[in-house]
Scaffold this active site. Structure first.
Site, PDB file in Angstrom:
ATOM      1  N   ASP A  13      -4.547  63.690  47.459  1.00 28.27           N
ATOM      2  CA  ASP A  13      -4.492  62.282  47.064  1.00 28.27           C
ATOM      3  C   ASP A  13      -3.455  61.996  45.985  1.00 28.27           C
ATOM      4  O   ASP A  13      -3.624  61.095  45.158  1.00 28.27           O
ATOM      5  CB  ASP A  13      -5.881  61.790  46.586  1.00 28.27           C
ATOM      6  CG  ASP A  13      -6.930  61.970  47.667  1.00 28.27           C
ATOM      7  OD1 ASP A  13      -6.564  61.879  48.848  1.00 28.27           O
ATOM      8  OD2 ASP A  13      -8.101  62.200  47.315  1.00 28.27           O
ATOM      9  N   LYS A  16       1.005  61.180  48.658  1.00 31.63           N
ATOM     10  CA  LYS A  16       1.931  61.713  49.679  1.00 31.63           C
ATOM     11  C   LYS A  16       2.323  60.633  50.683  1.00 31.63           C
ATOM     12  O   LYS A  16       3.494  60.524  51.062  1.00 31.63           O
ATOM     13  CB  LYS A  16       1.271  62.894  50.417  1.00 31.63           C
ATOM     14  CG  LYS A  16       0.956  64.076  49.507  1.00 31.63           C
ATOM     15  CD  LYS A  16       0.212  65.169  50.238  1.00 31.63           C
ATOM     16  CE  LYS A  16      -1.213  64.802  50.594  1.00 31.63           C
ATOM     17  NZ  LYS A  16      -2.131  64.615  49.451  1.00 31.63           N
ATOM     18  N   GLY A  40      -6.232  61.354  54.013  1.00 31.70           N
ATOM     19  CA  GLY A  40      -6.200  59.899  54.000  1.00 31.70           C
ATOM     20  C   GLY A  40      -4.966  59.503  53.218  1.00 31.70           C
ATOM     21  O   GLY A  40      -4.930  59.658  51.994  1.00 31.70           O
ATOM     22  N   HIS A  41      -3.938  59.072  53.909  1.00 29.77           N
ATOM     23  CA  HIS A  41      -2.655  58.772  53.270  1.00 29.77           C
ATOM     24  C   HIS A  41      -2.429  57.263  53.286  1.00 29.77           C
ATOM     25  O   HIS A  41      -2.408  56.641  54.338  1.00 29.77           O
ATOM     26  CB  HIS A  41      -1.515  59.511  53.988  1.00 29.77           C
ATOM     27  CG  HIS A  41      -1.633  61.008  53.892  1.00 29.77           C
ATOM     28  ND1 HIS A  41      -0.733  61.877  54.446  1.00 29.77           N
ATOM     29  CD2 HIS A  41      -2.557  61.782  53.265  1.00 29.77           C
ATOM     30  CE1 HIS A  41      -1.104  63.126  54.170  1.00 29.77           C
ATOM     31  NE2 HIS A  41      -2.207  63.087  53.468  1.00 29.77           N
ATOM     32  N   GLN A 223      -3.580  67.310  51.954  1.00 28.33           N
ATOM     33  CA  GLN A 223      -4.301  67.957  50.843  1.00 28.33           C
ATOM     34  C   GLN A 223      -3.306  68.366  49.743  1.00 28.33           C
ATOM     35  O   GLN A 223      -2.280  67.728  49.613  1.00 28.33           O
ATOM     36  CB  GLN A 223      -5.121  69.173  51.345  1.00 28.33           C
ATOM     37  CG  GLN A 223      -6.312  68.798  52.235  1.00 28.33           C
ATOM     38  CD  GLN A 223      -5.951  68.521  53.673  1.00 28.33           C
ATOM     39  OE1 GLN A 223      -5.313  69.322  54.321  1.00 28.33           O
ATOM     40  NE2 GLN A 223      -6.364  67.377  54.194  1.00 28.33           N
TER      41      GLN A 223
HETATM   42  P1  GDP Z   1      -2.328  60.865  49.587  1.00 26.16           P
HETATM   43  O1  GDP Z   1      -3.548  61.404  50.251  1.00 26.16           O
HETATM   44  O2  GDP Z   1      -1.603  61.896  48.805  1.00 26.16           O
HETATM   45  O3  GDP Z   1      -1.417  60.130  50.526  1.00 26.16           O
HETATM   46  O4  GDP Z   1      -2.846  59.797  48.511  1.00 26.16           O
HETATM   47  P2  GDP Z   1      -3.966  58.662  48.767  1.00 26.16           P
HETATM   48  O5  GDP Z   1      -3.349  57.605  49.595  1.00 26.16           O
HETATM   49  O6  GDP Z   1      -5.225  59.264  49.223  1.00 26.16           O
HETATM   50  O7  GDP Z   1      -4.226  58.180  47.282  1.00 26.16           O
HETATM   51  C1  GDP Z   1      -3.226  57.692  46.469  1.00 26.16           C
HETATM   52  C2  GDP Z   1      -3.605  56.273  46.027  1.00 26.16           C
HETATM   53  O8  GDP Z   1      -2.774  55.889  44.965  1.00 26.16           O
HETATM   54  C3  GDP Z   1      -3.407  55.224  47.104  1.00 26.16           C
HETATM   55  O9  GDP Z   1      -4.363  54.224  46.940  1.00 26.16           O
HETATM   56  C4  GDP Z   1      -2.000  54.698  46.812  1.00 26.16           C
HETATM   57  O10 GDP Z   1      -1.819  53.354  47.273  1.00 26.16           O
HETATM   58  C5  GDP Z   1      -1.999  54.754  45.321  1.00 26.16           C
HETATM   59  N1  GDP Z   1      -0.683  54.986  44.692  1.00 26.16           N
HETATM   60  C6  GDP Z   1       0.321  55.809  45.103  1.00 26.16           C
HETATM   61  N2  GDP Z   1       1.320  55.827  44.176  1.00 26.16           N
HETATM   62  C7  GDP Z   1       0.930  55.013  43.179  1.00 26.16           C
HETATM   63  C8  GDP Z   1       1.504  54.653  41.912  1.00 26.16           C
HETATM   64  O11 GDP Z   1       2.575  55.105  41.530  1.00 26.16           O
HETATM   65  N3  GDP Z   1       0.784  53.802  41.126  1.00 26.16           N
HETATM   66  C9  GDP Z   1      -0.412  53.298  41.503  1.00 26.16           C
HETATM   67  N4  GDP Z   1      -1.037  52.469  40.674  1.00 26.16           N
HETATM   68  N5  GDP Z   1      -0.983  53.612  42.678  1.00 26.16           N
HETATM   69  C10 GDP Z   1      -0.332  54.469  43.496  1.00 26.16           C
HETATM   70  P1  IMO Z   2      -5.185  64.112  51.419  1.00 27.39           P
HETATM   71  O1  IMO Z   2      -4.229  64.601  52.485  1.00 27.39           O
HETATM   72  C1  IMO Z   2      -8.409  65.102  48.663  1.00 27.39           C
HETATM   73  C2  IMO Z   2     -11.198  68.227  49.932  1.00 27.39           C
HETATM   74  C3  IMO Z   2     -12.633  67.796  50.152  1.00 27.39           C
HETATM   75  C4  IMO Z   2     -13.355  69.073  49.788  1.00 27.39           C
HETATM   76  C5  IMO Z   2     -12.426  70.160  50.337  1.00 27.39           C
HETATM   77  C6  IMO Z   2     -12.819  70.691  51.705  1.00 27.39           C
HETATM   78  O2  IMO Z   2      -5.584  62.694  51.539  1.00 27.39           O
HETATM   79  O3  IMO Z   2      -4.678  64.495  50.069  1.00 27.39           O
HETATM   80  P2  IMO Z   2     -12.585  69.696  54.170  1.00 27.39           P
HETATM   81  O4  IMO Z   2     -13.132  68.442  54.767  1.00 27.39           O
HETATM   82  O5  IMO Z   2     -11.105  69.797  54.231  1.00 27.39           O
HETATM   83  O6  IMO Z   2     -13.246  70.917  54.692  1.00 27.39           O
HETATM   84  O7  IMO Z   2     -13.001  69.594  52.614  1.00 27.39           O
HETATM   85  O8  IMO Z   2     -11.151  69.569  50.396  1.00 27.39           O
HETATM   86  N1  IMO Z   2     -10.188  67.462  50.690  1.00 27.39           N
HETATM   87  C7  IMO Z   2      -9.390  66.532  50.146  1.00 27.39           C
HETATM   88  N2  IMO Z   2      -9.360  66.015  48.899  1.00 27.39           N
HETATM   89  N3  IMO Z   2      -7.495  64.701  49.573  1.00 27.39           N
HETATM   90  C8  IMO Z   2      -7.502  65.228  50.815  1.00 27.39           C
HETATM   91  O9  IMO Z   2      -6.533  64.962  51.716  1.00 27.39           O
HETATM   92  C9  IMO Z   2      -8.504  66.154  51.160  1.00 27.39           C
HETATM   93  N4  IMO Z   2      -8.804  66.828  52.295  1.00 27.39           N
HETATM   94  C10 IMO Z   2      -9.828  67.636  51.972  1.00 27.39           C
HETATM   95  O10 IMO Z   2     -12.978  66.724  49.315  1.00 27.39           O
HETATM   96  O11 IMO Z   2     -13.387  69.218  48.392  1.00 27.39           O
HETATM   97 MG    MG Z   3      -5.590  61.025  50.395  1.00 25.18          MG
END
Ligand code: GDP
Ligand code: IMO
Ligand code: MG
Length: 431
Positions: A13, A16, A40-41, A223
């Site tokens: 998270d 990415k 979840g991107h 991840q």
């Molecule tokens: P990912 O799994 O690495 O793609 O990240 P996620 O999408 O799960 O979580 C990142 C969250 O931070 C999302 O809600 C993005 O919209 C938000 N986000 C990404 N970059 C920034 C930033 O520079 N500032 C803020 N405030 N939010 C951001």
């Molecule tokens: P993105 O790509 C954050 C974590 C789960 C748990 C562990 C194992 O959005 O960054 P799993 O379901 O893979 O067997 O769970 O890994 N986990 C993540 N945490 N972002 C993710 O993906 C994750 N994918 C798995 O919360 O701790």
């Molecule tokens: Mg994510």
């Protein structure tokens, strides 16, 4: 742009999706190489927010081919639902997406086993996303997995019968829960046949051809390094390798195709799920801290896949240094700098302390890491807003000093800086 592997280098998270989406116009191909619907991107373009689980984050761009590699685990219902949402928004997904013939399918019995295991572990659970990731990768390694190409195999029925019998045996006899019905599995198989077979391709071959033609490739990780099955906080990890090396095996390409590794990390740290987190300040289970709560609230730290609240803490340079090493990171993309705006002071964990001893690296054992306490450097915070900044000149001196210190202690240059969720909220620091 050089061929770049973009990976998370904390606990997932890191942002990415945002970074890959904004780099995608410079690439001809965006390829996912590991993980599955546990990811979840999030992509934010103006008022539109898109959350992708399996479809690569380049899908919104007309001229970008999106590939899903053999190293991933694909849940047919999830990807089809995602495709339909995108198609509904006018994105011609079928033209832009190809899925490896060798990728593994997640079937309903994988999710049932994931859930049963977590329930049985109780307090000791990993806190998985419940998407069947672990059981699907186990089947792959056990050489009984069902791959997309198997949708065409005359032996598929028997293979499913055998896998289902084994899984149902575990579910009913060991975990004492209901078995999974074959009709449920068959419905998913039928969906895969109808919707995914037309997109099936030899992804490794496509990559080789595109590379030969001079096209630019962007590899999208899921991840983060601390969730890597080897280099993360084992056993509190996911079931795939998430380091840059996984991009090669997960797509069928050699190291010569890669020029750079972009390590994406937040300006602080978050984690969702169980396991050690040395700089943790705040969580929904009752751990309280003013700065930690500030990050959680201002950063809207809720999981993009499960909606679970994320644990928050200060930036951990021991973690990032470890990731820089094991993933060969050549540049850092720091995200969510804006979330720290308004804090009177900001902290960086530069080392750990355990039993009176200073540690510069991550211990391999989760219990040993749990026993570590962070050694912090405290820097001045800044009251000015960095939200949406697009040049370094817009940043307050204290924010610049914080970033400079990150570069020093992580032994890696910062090449991108994200200052908000939108595609446009970015500072490029490439030379
Ligand atoms: P990912 O799994 O690495 O793609 O990240 P996620 O999408 O799960 O979580 C990142 C969250 O931070 C999302 O809600 C993005 O919209 C938000 N986000 C990404 N970059 C920034 C930033 O520079 N500032 C803020 N405030 N939010 C951001
Ligand atoms: P993105 O790509 C954050 C974590 C789960 C748990 C562990 C194992 O959005 O960054 P799993 O379901 O893979 O067997 O769970 O890994 N986990 C993540 N945490 N972002 C993710 O993906 C994750 N994918 C798995 O919360 O701790
Ligand atoms: Mg994510």
């Amino acid at each position: 742009m050089a061929n770049t592997i973009a990976i998370g280098i904390q606990w997932g998270d890191e942002g990415k999706g945002k970074i890959v989406d904004l780099l995608a116009p410079r690439a001809d191909v965006v390829a996912r190489f590991q993980g599955g619907p546990n990811a979840g991107h999030t992509l934010v373009i103006g008022n539109e927010k898109t959350v992708l689980h399996l479809v690569p984050s380049g899908i919104l761009h007309a001229d970008t081919l999106c590939l899903i590699g053999n190293g991933t685990v694909v849940a047919p219902e999830t990807i089809i639902e995602e495709m339909d949402t995108l198609i509904g928004a006018g994105i011609p997904v079928d033209e832009r997406l190809r899925i490896s013939d060798r990728c593994q399918l997640i079937l309903p019995y994988h999710r049932a086993l994931d859930a049963a295991r977590e329930a049985a572990k109780g307090k000791g659970r990993i806190g998985t996303t419940g998407r069947g990731i672990g059981p699907a990768y186990e089947d792959k390694t056990a050489r009984r997995g069902i791959r997309l190409i198997d949708m065409l195999s005359p032996g598929l029925d028997a293979k499913i019968a055998e896998n289902l019998a084994w899984t149902n045996f575990q579910l009913t006899e060991y975990f004492k829960v209901d078995p999974v019905d074959r009709t449920e599995v068959d419905a998913v198989i039928e969906m895969a046949r109808q919707r995914l077979l037309p997109l099936m391709a030899d992804v490794a071959l496509i990559l080789h051809q595109r590379h030969k033609a001079g096209d630019t490739i962007l590899f999208e990780g899921a991840q983060g390094t601390m969730l890597d099955v080897d280099f993360g906080t084992y056993p509190y990890v996911t079931s795939s390798n998430t380091v840059a090396g996984a991009a090669l095996a997960g797509l069928g390409v050699g190291p010569g195709m890669v020029d750079e590794v972009l390590g994406i990390c937040k300006a602080y740290t978050t984690r969702v799920g169980a396991g050690p987190f040395p700089t943790e300040l705040y969580n929904a289970d009752g751990m309280e801290d003013e700065a930690g709560r500030y990050m959680a609230e201002k950063g809207q730290e809720f999981g993009s896949t499960t909606g679970r609240p994320r644990r928050t803490g200060w930036f951990d340079a021991v973690v990032v240094r470890h990731a820089v090493r094991v993933a060969g990171v050549t540049g850092l993309a720091i995200t969510k700098l804006d979330v720290l705006d308004g804090l009177p002071e900001v902290k960086l964990c530069v080392a750990y302390e355990r039993d009176g001893e200073r540690l510069e690296t991550i211990p391999a054992d989760a219990a040993a890491l749990e026993a570590c306490t962070p050694v912090y450097e405290t820097l001045s915070g800044w009251s000015e807003s960095t939200f949406g900044a697009t040049s370094m000149a817009q940043l307050p001196a204290a924010a610049k000093a914080f970033l400079q210190r990150i570069e020093e202690v992580c032994e890696c240059p910062v090449t991108m800086l994200s200052t908000g969720p939108d595609r446009g909220h970015i500072i490029h620091l490439d030379p």
